[in-house]
Design a protein around this motif. Sequence first.
Motif, PDB file in Angstrom:
ATOM      1  N   GLN A  58       0.818  -1.124  -0.053  1.00  0.00           N
ATOM      2  CA  GLN A  58       0.070  -0.003   0.142  1.00  0.00           C
ATOM      3  C   GLN A  58       1.054   1.194  -0.036  1.00  0.00           C
ATOM      4  N   PHE A  59       1.990   1.150  -0.553  1.00  0.00           N
ATOM      5  CA  PHE A  59       3.173   2.024  -0.285  1.00  0.00           C
ATOM      6  C   PHE A  59       3.739   2.665  -1.904  1.00  0.00           C
ATOM      7  N   PRO A  60       2.850   3.122  -2.439  1.00  0.00           N
ATOM      8  CA  PRO A  60       3.350   3.416  -4.012  1.00  0.00           C
ATOM      9  C   PRO A  60       4.420   4.450  -3.821  1.00  0.00           C
ATOM     10  N   GLU A  95       0.327  -6.103   7.013  1.00  0.00           N
ATOM     11  CA  GLU A  95       0.136  -4.981   7.629  1.00  0.00           C
ATOM     12  C   GLU A  95       1.645  -4.633   7.855  1.00  0.00           C
ATOM     13  N   PHE A  96       1.789  -3.096   7.534  1.00  0.00           N
ATOM     14  CA  PHE A  96       3.385  -2.702   7.762  1.00  0.00           C
ATOM     15  C   PHE A  96       3.763  -3.095   9.192  1.00  0.00           C
ATOM     16  N   ASN A  97       2.883  -2.896  10.153  1.00  0.00           N
ATOM     17  CA  ASN A  97       3.049  -3.335  11.562  1.00  0.00           C
ATOM     18  C   ASN A  97       3.513  -4.766  11.964  1.00  0.00           C
ATOM     19  N   LEU A 112      11.051  -5.770   3.053  1.00  0.00           N
ATOM     20  CA  LEU A 112      11.418  -5.052   1.958  1.00  0.00           C
ATOM     21  C   LEU A 112      10.168  -4.117   1.850  1.00  0.00           C
ATOM     22  N   ALA A 113      10.071  -2.771   2.503  1.00  0.00           N
ATOM     23  CA  ALA A 113       8.874  -2.160   2.571  1.00  0.00           C
ATOM     24  C   ALA A 113       9.123  -0.703   2.825  1.00  0.00           C
ATOM     25  N   GLY A 114       9.945  -0.174   1.863  1.00  0.00           N
ATOM     26  CA  GLY A 114      10.210   1.293   2.200  1.00  0.00           C
ATOM     27  C   GLY A 114      10.609   1.287   3.812  1.00  0.00           C
ATOM     28  N   MET A 115      11.153   0.695   4.282  1.00  0.00           N
ATOM     29  CA  MET A 115      11.549   0.679   5.780  1.00  0.00           C
ATOM     30  C   MET A 115      12.647   1.629   6.163  1.00  0.00           C
ATOM     31  N   THR A 116      12.374   2.445   7.077  1.00  0.00           N
ATOM     32  CA  THR A 116      13.335   3.372   7.518  1.00  0.00           C
ATOM     33  C   THR A 116      14.298   2.570   8.708  1.00  0.00           C
ATOM     34  N   VAL A 117      15.506   2.707   8.515  1.00  0.00           N
ATOM     35  CA  VAL A 117      16.331   2.205   9.513  1.00  0.00           C
ATOM     36  C   VAL A 117      16.308   3.285  10.500  1.00  0.00           C
ATOM     37  N   GLU A 120      15.706   1.999  17.023  1.00  0.00           N
ATOM     38  CA  GLU A 120      14.911   1.052  17.820  1.00  0.00           C
ATOM     39  C   GLU A 120      14.724  -0.299  17.074  1.00  0.00           C
ATOM     40  N   ARG A 121      14.552  -0.170  15.764  1.00  0.00           N
ATOM     41  CA  ARG A 121      14.070  -1.271  15.030  1.00  0.00           C
ATOM     42  C   ARG A 121      15.431  -2.209  14.779  1.00  0.00           C
ATOM     43  N   LYS A 122      16.732  -1.481  15.123  1.00  0.00           N
ATOM     44  CA  LYS A 122      17.899  -2.328  15.014  1.00  0.00           C
ATOM     45  C   LYS A 122      17.868  -3.093  16.290  1.00  0.00           C
ATOM     46  N   VAL A 159      -1.525   9.742  10.588  1.00  0.00           N
ATOM     47  CA  VAL A 159      -0.166   9.140  10.281  1.00  0.00           C
ATOM     48  C   VAL A 159      -0.823   7.728   9.755  1.00  0.00           C
ATOM     49  N   GLN A 160       0.352   6.598   9.397  1.00  0.00           N
ATOM     50  CA  GLN A 160       0.053   5.322   8.998  1.00  0.00           C
ATOM     51  C   GLN A 160       0.767   4.666  10.450  1.00  0.00           C
ATOM     52  N   LEU A 161      -0.061   3.806  10.950  1.00  0.00           N
ATOM     53  CA  LEU A 161       0.323   3.117  12.388  1.00  0.00           C
ATOM     54  C   LEU A 161       1.653   2.589  12.226  1.00  0.00           C
ATOM     55  N   SER A 162       2.652   2.833  13.456  1.00  0.00           N
ATOM     56  CA  SER A 162       3.783   2.204  13.612  1.00  0.00           C
ATOM     57  C   SER A 162       5.240   2.709  12.338  1.00  0.00           C
ATOM     58  N   THR A 163       4.546   3.489  11.582  1.00  0.00           N
ATOM     59  CA  THR A 163       5.734   4.161  10.619  1.00  0.00           C
ATOM     60  C   THR A 163       6.626   5.101  11.428  1.00  0.00           C
ATOM     61  N   THR A 164       7.700   5.634  10.679  1.00  0.00           N
ATOM     62  CA  THR A 164       8.467   6.587  11.473  1.00  0.00           C
ATOM     63  C   THR A 164       7.588   8.068  11.594  1.00  0.00           C
ATOM     64  N   GLY A 165       6.656   8.239  10.479  1.00  0.00           N
ATOM     65  CA  GLY A 165       5.854   9.487  10.429  1.00  0.00           C
ATOM     66  C   GLY A 165       5.026   9.431  11.851  1.00  0.00           C
ATOM     67  N   ILE A 201       3.566  11.641   6.106  1.00  0.00           N
ATOM     68  CA  ILE A 201       4.059  10.100   5.421  1.00  0.00           C
ATOM     69  C   ILE A 201       5.057  10.375   4.359  1.00  0.00           C
ATOM     70  N   ASP A 202       5.846   9.633   4.195  1.00  0.00           N
ATOM     71  CA  ASP A 202       6.927   9.229   3.250  1.00  0.00           C
ATOM     72  C   ASP A 202       6.776  10.067   1.794  1.00  0.00           C
ATOM     73  N   ASN A 203       7.473  10.710   1.335  1.00  0.00           N
ATOM     74  CA  ASN A 203       7.295  11.775   0.289  1.00  0.00           C
ATOM     75  C   ASN A 203       6.767  11.044  -1.206  1.00  0.00           C
ATOM     76  N   THR A 225      14.387  13.408   6.970  1.00  0.00           N
ATOM     77  CA  THR A 225      15.113  12.469   5.897  1.00  0.00           C
ATOM     78  C   THR A 225      15.648  11.138   6.558  1.00  0.00           C
ATOM     79  N   GLU A 226      15.581  10.167   5.871  1.00  0.00           N
ATOM     80  CA  GLU A 226      15.639   8.926   6.410  1.00  0.00           C
ATOM     81  C   GLU A 226      16.306   7.832   5.158  1.00  0.00           C
ATOM     82  N   ASP A 227      16.768   6.681   5.673  1.00  0.00           N
ATOM     83  CA  ASP A 227      17.398   5.846   4.767  1.00  0.00           C
ATOM     84  C   ASP A 227      16.509   4.557   4.823  1.00  0.00           C
ATOM     85  N   TYR A 228      16.150   4.258   3.659  1.00  0.00           N
ATOM     86  CA  TYR A 228      15.523   2.794   3.423  1.00  0.00           C
ATOM     87  C   TYR A 228      16.241   1.478   3.323  1.00  0.00           C
ATOM     88  N   ALA A 229      16.142   0.273   4.044  1.00  0.00           N
ATOM     89  CA  ALA A 229      16.874  -0.645   3.748  1.00  0.00           C
ATOM     90  C   ALA A 229      16.049  -1.905   3.914  1.00  0.00           C
TER      91      ALA A 229
HETATM   92  N1  GLN Z   1       9.283   4.435   5.816  1.00  0.00           N
HETATM   93  C1  GLN Z   1       8.293   4.485   6.722  1.00  0.00           C
HETATM   94  C2  GLN Z   1       8.992   3.589   7.883  1.00  0.00           C
HETATM   95  O1  GLN Z   1       9.712   2.827   7.843  1.00  0.00           O
HETATM   96  C3  GLN Z   1       7.220   3.932   6.216  1.00  0.00           C
HETATM   97  C4  GLN Z   1       7.359   2.664   5.597  1.00  0.00           C
HETATM   98  C5  GLN Z   1       5.637   2.240   5.226  1.00  0.00           C
HETATM   99  O2  GLN Z   1       4.926   2.437   5.325  1.00  0.00           O
HETATM  100  N2  GLN Z   1       6.037   1.128   4.087  1.00  0.00           N
HETATM  101  O3  GLN Z   1       8.383   3.624   8.948  1.00  0.00           O
END
Ligand code: GLN
Length: 267
Positions: A58-60, A95-97, A112-117, A120-122, A159-165, A201-203, A225-229
């Motif tokens: 859900q993350f075009p 779900e992203f969560n 692999l989900a546009g996920m920001t490093v 805490e996630r580390k 915001v979208q739940l549990s995202t960095t936003g 939300i992410d740009n 600004t953030e890094d995706y990995a």
């Molecule tokens: N980059 C954001 C995050 O990691 C959103 C990622 C997403 O919604 N897929 O939280």
Amino acid sequence: MKYRKIAALVLAMGMAVSMMMGCGASKPADSEGDTSASGSQSFTTVNEGVLTMATNAQFPPYEYYDGQEIVGIDAEIAKAVADKLGLELKIEDMEFNSIIGSVQSNKVDMGLAGMTVTDERKQSVNFTEPYATGIQSIIVKEGSDIKSVDDLEGKKIGVQLSTTGDIYAVEDYGAENVDEYNKGADAVQALITDKVDCVIIDNQPAKAFVADNKGLVILDTEYTTEDYAACLNKENEALLKAVDGAIKELKEDGTIQSILDKYISAE
Ligand code: GLN
């Protein structure tokens, strides 16, 4: 704005310290399916011969449905990584969560989900080296009195739940001012129907949502600004190394840049 920069700095310092201390070193995985590919590399995957990837489609333009198929930047990068490692790619939409939990419990090999490093996630998963940059953007209705990030105080933020936003908005403006939605699209719908005053939300998805809905604009100011990995199970150091190596090669030979360019038009 200032606060966010300081927070990012503290985060970066924390990461540097944990890298120096060598945190994250762990035992090899005992997951089933032994796969050897790409020369001398040896690693295991959850299902033999398959690279199972978790995402939230859900993350075009990083991941979204084209008919029944999940397409986008992450899907193409994952396919290129799987090809390099001699694996078949399987994508699981969730779900992203749920992505980090699925990686931790070995239901999937990687997220692999546009996920920001984040620091805490580390603590829960290992990240590969970054393959893209994301920016947290602010979407408002045209004519909104929110003109910049300095006007967010006391506003209702979607915001979208549990995202960095979500995480940053709660930190900076308080949970009582933040409404969390399961999907980014639902947060945008809440903005359209005036349930929230803005969406953080992410740009790239922000651009897609604004293009699809009249009367919305993205503010010029960047929130952060953030890094995706890609993220992988902490126990599976061998697979981390293999995926990380593949991503490095795909960056160096320009494949990742051409995938990014295919989906993201130059500004
Ligand atoms: N980059 C954001 C995050 O990691 C959103 C990622 C997403 O919604 N897929 O939280």
